[in-house]
Design a protein around this motif. Structure first.
Motif, short mmCIF file in Angstrom:
data_model
loop_
_atom_site.label_atom_id
_atom_site.label_comp_id
_atom_site.label_asym_id
_atom_site.label_seq_id
_atom_site.Cartn_x
_atom_site.Cartn_y
_atom_site.Cartn_z
N ASN A 15 0.83 -1.21 0.00
CA ASN A 15 0.00 0.00 0.00
C ASN A 15 0.86 1.25 0.00
O ASN A 15 0.53 2.25 -0.63
CB ASN A 15 -0.92 0.01 1.22
CG ASN A 15 -2.02 -1.03 1.04
OD1 ASN A 15 -2.37 -1.38 -0.09
ND2 ASN A 15 -2.55 -1.54 2.15
N LYS A 16 1.96 1.18 0.74
CA LYS A 16 2.80 2.38 0.86
C LYS A 16 3.46 2.74 -0.47
O LYS A 16 3.57 3.90 -0.83
CB LYS A 16 3.89 2.12 1.91
CG LYS A 16 3.44 2.47 3.30
CD LYS A 16 4.64 2.58 4.19
CE LYS A 16 4.20 2.63 5.64
NZ LYS A 16 5.23 2.13 6.53
N LEU A 17 3.94 1.72 -1.19
CA LEU A 17 4.70 2.03 -2.41
C LEU A 17 3.83 2.04 -3.66
O LEU A 17 4.23 2.59 -4.69
CB LEU A 17 5.84 1.02 -2.57
CG LEU A 17 6.93 1.24 -1.53
CD1 LEU A 17 7.72 -0.02 -1.30
CD2 LEU A 17 7.85 2.37 -1.96
N GLY A 18 2.69 1.42 -3.58
CA GLY A 18 1.74 1.49 -4.69
C GLY A 18 2.12 0.62 -5.87
O GLY A 18 3.20 0.01 -5.89
N PRO A 19 1.24 0.57 -6.86
CA PRO A 19 1.48 -0.30 -8.02
C PRO A 19 2.47 0.29 -8.99
O PRO A 19 2.13 0.69 -10.10
CB PRO A 19 0.08 -0.44 -8.63
CG PRO A 19 -0.64 0.79 -8.21
CD PRO A 19 -0.06 1.25 -6.93
N ILE A 20 3.70 0.37 -8.55
CA ILE A 20 4.76 0.96 -9.39
C ILE A 20 5.88 -0.06 -9.51
O ILE A 20 6.17 -0.78 -8.56
CB ILE A 20 5.28 2.25 -8.73
CG1 ILE A 20 4.19 3.32 -8.79
CG2 ILE A 20 6.56 2.74 -9.40
CD1 ILE A 20 4.47 4.52 -7.93
N LEU A 21 6.50 -0.11 -10.69
CA LEU A 21 7.65 -1.01 -10.84
C LEU A 21 8.90 -0.31 -10.33
O LEU A 21 9.29 0.75 -10.83
CB LEU A 21 7.84 -1.38 -12.31
CG LEU A 21 9.08 -2.22 -12.58
CD1 LEU A 21 8.91 -3.63 -12.08
CD2 LEU A 21 9.42 -2.23 -14.05
#
Ligand code: ADP
Ligand code: ZN
Length: 597
Positions: free
Chosen positions: A512-518
């Motif tokens: 949740n903290k970093l989100g859907p990012i590569l």
């Protein structure tokens, strides 16, 4: 050829310098202190000689003033002895010198012999490579005549789409006239892409079998030789031969051995490879329409192939050979097992238990199983041999000789029971199949799960359950023996769980903290902060924190779950110590708190 000649010239130059050096030095030692024969005769006539030692043609002279020198008799001089006697010279015949002369002759001939030897060696080398060129087709490329090919599409399990796609080639070989009439173009080259053992060679052969044409097979690495130009002439020769026996299929395995991008190599074989590759391209371009030859090449590295190979009119048709899925694995097993099988076999169970196996691995499994059956005098292969063979291939041989103390055995039994119980309790988890505390390969114990179908896509729940199951072993140790007595046996479990948690955070967007990012996990990018994929220290720290959070929350959850089922942990441990291996039926019973005997 240029290189060979250069090499020979170099060797000859080296050789001649050594030769002349030797000659010179021999000459010097030989002629040490020697003077002309005429001078000796003049000394003799002038009565200056006291003594001579004659050995063959050499005369060792001692003068009256005790000077010494050597001289050589140029031609037979019958008067010499008389003159010596008249002049009252002491004459000694010397035998030992003959030996010296032999030695001298030997020394002076050795270089010549060596030279001849080396010359012969090179001549032979050149002749051999020439011979190879001529007999190349016989030696390297294997030719199968249509009546020698027994394989058809029936023998290749699965790959229905590929069969569909390449049926066109079979049709073409069967009715080339039709194709000519319509003017449709048949591919000149087909590139088969896929990991080793996935049946590329088998498939190519099956195409030839279906079409009833000859099959030439050669490996890309056969073209690459030490001598520049040999590969290219081999290619030329192969095509000459192929044209003589059309219609045919030329199969080039490991195309990447010659087909690498040009100008990228590191070793000296570069020129050679480029020339070979160029020759293949030239030959392919030189085909007229519908030549009756189709080239099929296989590779598992399409990314490194020279782009020129993939251009239209060359290997422009690509087909992919992936690792087989469950259903295909079952079909491959069926093809191979044929009539050596007994009736009670559940091949789908074996197919489920062999994820990641290639066709070659599966045929190897059947082979191992039949060997096992032979060893125990069974006529047919049963489930027992198949499972044993599978376990041997996946996990290594059972180490029955490894003696473990009761304490060690108990720890392993608790550990494996932990995995098994958590795995069984998790919903949405691959069904448990077997648990064993017989050491094999590197593992002291093993818990098996068998997926029902191929898992193409994971989800968060499944991933979390996997992490829990992986820690089940270590948690069981912790509950039973306390924190301070946990063994190091969980290394692999920890590693795999950490890798999953890491990918959940940086690839799959489950944090949740970093989100859907590569977050590119490529080390080079992270280390080189000036590059595009810059990840700040703060983010790196957060990634670590998130991985830790996922692991820890699952760990606590799993520990609570196992504590709740501690009675099962004890009973499963007991059963494991008693039976060493438990199957899924026994495990199910234990999980329902039932007695298994
Ligand atoms: P590749 O050329 O891709 O390395 P091969 O064609 O040499 O693989 O395959 C090796 C062996 O594996 C074959 O001889 C065959 O016994 C078995 N095999 C592979 N794929 C299949 C398949 N689809 N059906 C039946 N057997 C297969
Ligand atoms: Zn474990």
């Amino acid at each position: 050829m240029n290189k060979i000649i250069k090499k020979i010239i170099l060797y000859l130059l080296m050789f001649f310098s050594v030769f002349f050096f030797l000659q010179n030095s021999i000459y010097k030692t030989y002629n040490n202190n020697s003077i002309e024969y005429s001078k000796f005769i003049s000394d003799l006539t002038k009565n200056k000689i006291k003594e001579v030692k004659i050995s063959d043609k050499k005369i060792n002279v001692i003068k009256k003033n005790d000077d010494t020198y050597n001289t050589y008799i140029p031609i037979n001089d019958p008067k010499l002895l008389d003159t010596l006697l008249i002049k009252n010279v002491k004459i000694i015949g010397n035998e030992s010198n003959t030996h010296n002369v032999l030695l001298t002759i030997f020394i002076s001939w050795v270089p010549v012999l060596l030279l001849i030897g080396i010359w012969l060696f090179f001549v032979k080398q050149i002749q051999n490579s020439g011979k190879n060129l001529i007999s190349f087709i016989k030696n390297k490329a294997k030719l199968l005549k249509p009546n020698q090919i027994k394989i058809t599409f029936k023998d290749v399990a699965g790959y229905e789409e590929v069969k569909e796609e390449l049926r066109e080639i079979v049709d073409y070989f069967k009715n080339p006239e039709d194709f000519k009439k319509i003017g449709s173009k048949i591919p000149k080259g087909v590139l088969m892409i896929g990991p080793p053992g996935t049946g590329k060679t088998l498939f190519a052969k099956a195409i030839a079998g279906e079409s009833k044409v000859s099959f030439f097979s050669v490996s890309g690495s056969d073209f690459v030789e030490m001598f520049v130009g040999v590969g290219a002439s081999r290619v030329r020769n192969m095509f000459i031969q192929a044209k003589k026996i059309t219609p045919c299929i030329i199969f080039i395995d490991e195309l990447d051995a010659v087909g690498r991008q040009r100008g990228y190599g590191v070793n000296g074989n570069n020129d050679e490879r480029e020339q070979t590759l160029n020759q293949i391209l030239v030959e392919m371009d030189g085909f007229e329409e519908n030549p009756g030859i189709i080239i099929i090449a296989a590779t598992n590295r399409p990314d490194i192939l020279d782009k020129a190979l993939l251009r239209p009119g060359r290997f422009d048709r690509k087909v992919y050979f992936g690792l087989p899925n469950i259903k295909e694995r079952e079909e491959i097993l069926k093809v191979h097992i044929k009539n050596i099988i007994s009736k009670d076999i559940n091949l789908s169970l074996i197919a489920r238990g062999t994820p990641g196996f290639s066709g070659a691995d599966l045929s190897n499994l059947i082979n191992e199983a039949s060997l096992l059956a032979v060893r125990i005098n069974k006529k047919k292969v049963t489930m027992f041999e198949l499972e044993k063979a599978r376990d041997k291939i996946i996990l290594g041989v059972e180490k029955k000789s490894l003696i473990l103390s009761n304490k060690q055995k108990e720890l392993i039994a608790f550990h494996e029971s932990g995995h098994t119980i958590i795995g069984s309790l998790m919903s949405n988890h691959d069904p448990i199949y077997k648990v064993s505390i017989i050491p094999r390969g590197y593992a002291l114990g093993i818990t098996y799960f068998l997926p029902k179908t191929d898992i193409l896509n994971e989800n968060l729940k499944r991933l979390e359950n996997k992490i829990s199951t992986l820690y089940g072993g270590r948690i069981a140790e912790e509950i039973i023996y306390g924190k301070h007595n946990i063994s190091t046996g969980s290394y692999n479990d920890i590693k795999n769980a950490t890798l999953i948690a890491r990918d959940m955070v940086i690839k799959w967007g489950f944090s949740n903290k970093l989100g859907p990012i590569l977050y590119n996990n490529n080390k080079i990018f992270i280390e080189n902060k000036n590059k595009i994929n810059y990840i700040s220290d703060a983010t790196l720290y957060m990634i670590d924190q998130e991985i830790k959070m996922i692991i820890e929350s699952n760990y606590i959850k799993t520990k609570n779950l196992l504590i709740k089922n501690i009675d099962i942990l004890y009973s499963m441990k007991e059963s494991l110590i008693k039976y060493e291996t438990l199957n899924y039926k026994q495990i199910k019973k234990i999980m329902c708190r039932k007695n298994i005997c």
